[in-house]
Structure formats: C-alpha cells, structure tokens
Scaffold this motif. Structure first.
Motif, PDB file in Angstrom:
ATOM      1  N   GLU A   1      88.650  33.291  36.582  1.00  0.00           N
ATOM      2  CA  GLU A   1      89.526  33.217  35.408  1.00  0.00           C
ATOM      3  C   GLU A   1      89.765  34.609  34.826  1.00  0.00           C
TER       4      GLU A   1
ATOM      5  N   HIS B   1      88.252  20.277  25.779  1.00  0.00           N
ATOM      6  CA  HIS B   1      87.707  20.941  24.596  1.00  0.00           C
ATOM      7  C   HIS B   1      87.056  19.920  23.657  1.00  0.00           C
TER       8      HIS B   1
ATOM      9  N   SER C   1      84.264  23.363  28.225  1.00  0.00           N
ATOM     10  CA  SER C   1      85.003  24.364  27.461  1.00  0.00           C
ATOM     11  C   SER C   1      85.739  25.330  28.386  1.00  0.00           C
ATOM     12  N   ASN C   2      85.046  25.782  29.433  1.00  0.00           N
ATOM     13  CA  ASN C   2      85.667  26.705  30.385  1.00  0.00           C
ATOM     14  C   ASN C   2      86.859  26.060  31.088  1.00  0.00           C
TER      15      ASN C   2
ATOM     16  N   TRP D   1      94.463  25.134  29.907  1.00  0.00           N
ATOM     17  CA  TRP D   1      95.428  25.586  28.905  1.00  0.00           C
ATOM     18  C   TRP D   1      96.253  26.748  29.451  1.00  0.00           C
ATOM     19  N   LYS D   2      95.596  27.697  30.118  1.00  0.00           N
ATOM     20  CA  LYS D   2      96.314  28.836  30.703  1.00  0.00           C
ATOM     21  C   LYS D   2      97.309  28.384  31.767  1.00  0.00           C
TER      22      LYS D   2
ATOM     23  N   ARG E   1      89.797  25.798  28.831  1.00  0.00           N
ATOM     24  CA  ARG E   1      90.465  27.097  28.653  1.00  0.00           C
ATOM     25  C   ARG E   1      91.393  27.421  29.824  1.00  0.00           C
TER      26      ARG E   1
ATOM     27  N   TYR F   1      87.911  27.534  20.470  1.00  0.00           N
ATOM     28  CA  TYR F   1      88.815  27.280  21.597  1.00  0.00           C
ATOM     29  C   TYR F   1      89.598  25.988  21.379  1.00  0.00           C
TER      30      TYR F   1
ATOM     31  N   SER G   1      93.662  25.876  20.861  1.00  0.00           N
ATOM     32  CA  SER G   1      94.513  25.153  21.810  1.00  0.00           C
ATOM     33  C   SER G   1      95.402  24.158  21.081  1.00  0.00           C
TER      34      SER G   1
END
Length: 198
Positions: free
Chosen positions: A83, A129, A110-111, A117-118, A114, A145, A149
């Motif tokens: 990432e 999340h 959580s990762n 979302w990207k 993220r 986060y 988001s």
C-alpha cells in the motif's frame, strides 16, 4: 551465537534500538544457519523496510510467506508495504489473508478499509472501518480512518439501512474519550448527507 533463534532475537533487539544496519547483520546470519526460518525472513523484511530498501523488503516478506503462508505478521507487513509503495490493489489480498487467519484482527480490518477506499470501493471500505472500531473502540486511529472515509465520499449508492448504521456509529465519536472533538463536525455532516429510513 550460532543458534538461528538467538541471532534472530539479537536482530530484533537491534531493530528495536533503531540500529537497523546491525539488525540486518543478525537476521542475515540467522538465515545462513537456517534458510527456511520464516520469522527471520519477516524480520529481515521489516528491517529492510526501515532502511527504505522496499523491493528487497517485499522479496523477504514473500519468502516468509512461501515458507509459512498462514504467517499473520508477514501478510499484514507485506500488505502495508505494498500500500505504501503505491500498490493498494496488490495489498488487498494480503489483508484478506490476514483476516482469514485471524477473523477478529482489528488492524487488518482497518488496513483493508483504507486500501479499499483508495481503490474507490467506498461501501466496503466503510464496512471494514466499522468492524475495526467495533473490535477496538479505544483505538483512536481506527476512528479517524472511519470518520475520514465517511466524511469524504459520496453516499448516493448507500441504502437507508446502512446510512442509519453509519450515523449511529459516528455518534460515538462525540462520546468516545480518545477521539478528537474536531470530528464532531463529521457527525453533523453525516447526519445531513446520509440517507435515512422513512
């Protein structure tokens, strides 16, 4: 020492002290004695990452996973590095693997949120999340986060039931003692933009 485990432990010690070059030496020595030592490959990858030798770090993490596919830390480490290296699409598989190994692993949720979302998968990102903050409500970063988001995406594709759930979760931002009061604005924004059930 000529024990791979002892050499690995020395490497961990030097890494913790921030002496990455010396840590590298001990991890490499451990692997000379035992080339199939997955933990040493993972730790070598982490140290190479600290030294900003990202391609070598990725190779070390992958070697650890070749030897031990269900290695939780190596999956999470590789996903995080991919990432950070601008390869979120490749990171997804490793975070999903981490969750298959440990379904209650809040950090992986959580990762994964993220990176999704990207990649523009906003609905699934928010779901992950939500799961992270449900598992570790005391973790401020997870809340941040989650709030960011929610604050930055369009909700046109989110149904009313999901909207209500998001709003209820975000209300906790106001009440949770570890979360910055600046995120209260997110609750107000969310209340105005999320669809609600009739």
């Amino acid at each position: 020492p000529n024990s791979p485990a002892a050499l690995n432990n020395l490497g961990i010690g030097y890494n913790t002290l921030g002496n990455f070059e010396q840590a590298l030496v001990f991890f490499q020595k451990a692997l000379e004695f035992d080339p199939d030592f997955a933990e040493a490959h993972n730790n070598l990858g982490s140290t190479l990452q600290d030294l900003r030798k990202f391609d070598e770090a990725i190779a070390s993490y992958k070697k650890a996973l070749t030897l031990k596919p269900d290695y939780l830390d190596a999956n999470d480490n590789l996903g995080t590095l991919l990432e950070a290296s601008g390869q979120p699409n490749k990171a997804v598989a490793y975070f999903k693997k981490a969750l298959s190994i440990k379904p209650d692993y809040a950090l992986a949720y959580s990762n994964l949120g993220r990176v999704l979302w990207k990649l523009g998968d906003f609905g699934d990102a928010i779901v992950h999340h939500q799961r992270a903050v449900a598992l570790e409500p005391e973790n401020q970063n997870f809340w941040i986060y989650f709030a960011e988001s929610v604050e930055t995406i369009s909700f046109s594709g989110i149904n009313a039931s999901v909207g209500d759930t998001l709003y209820q979760d975000l209300l906790q931002l106001v009440e949770h003692p570890t979360v910055s009061p600046t995120f209260i604005s997110t609750v107000s924004y969310t209340h105005q933009t999320l669809p609600t059930k009739a």
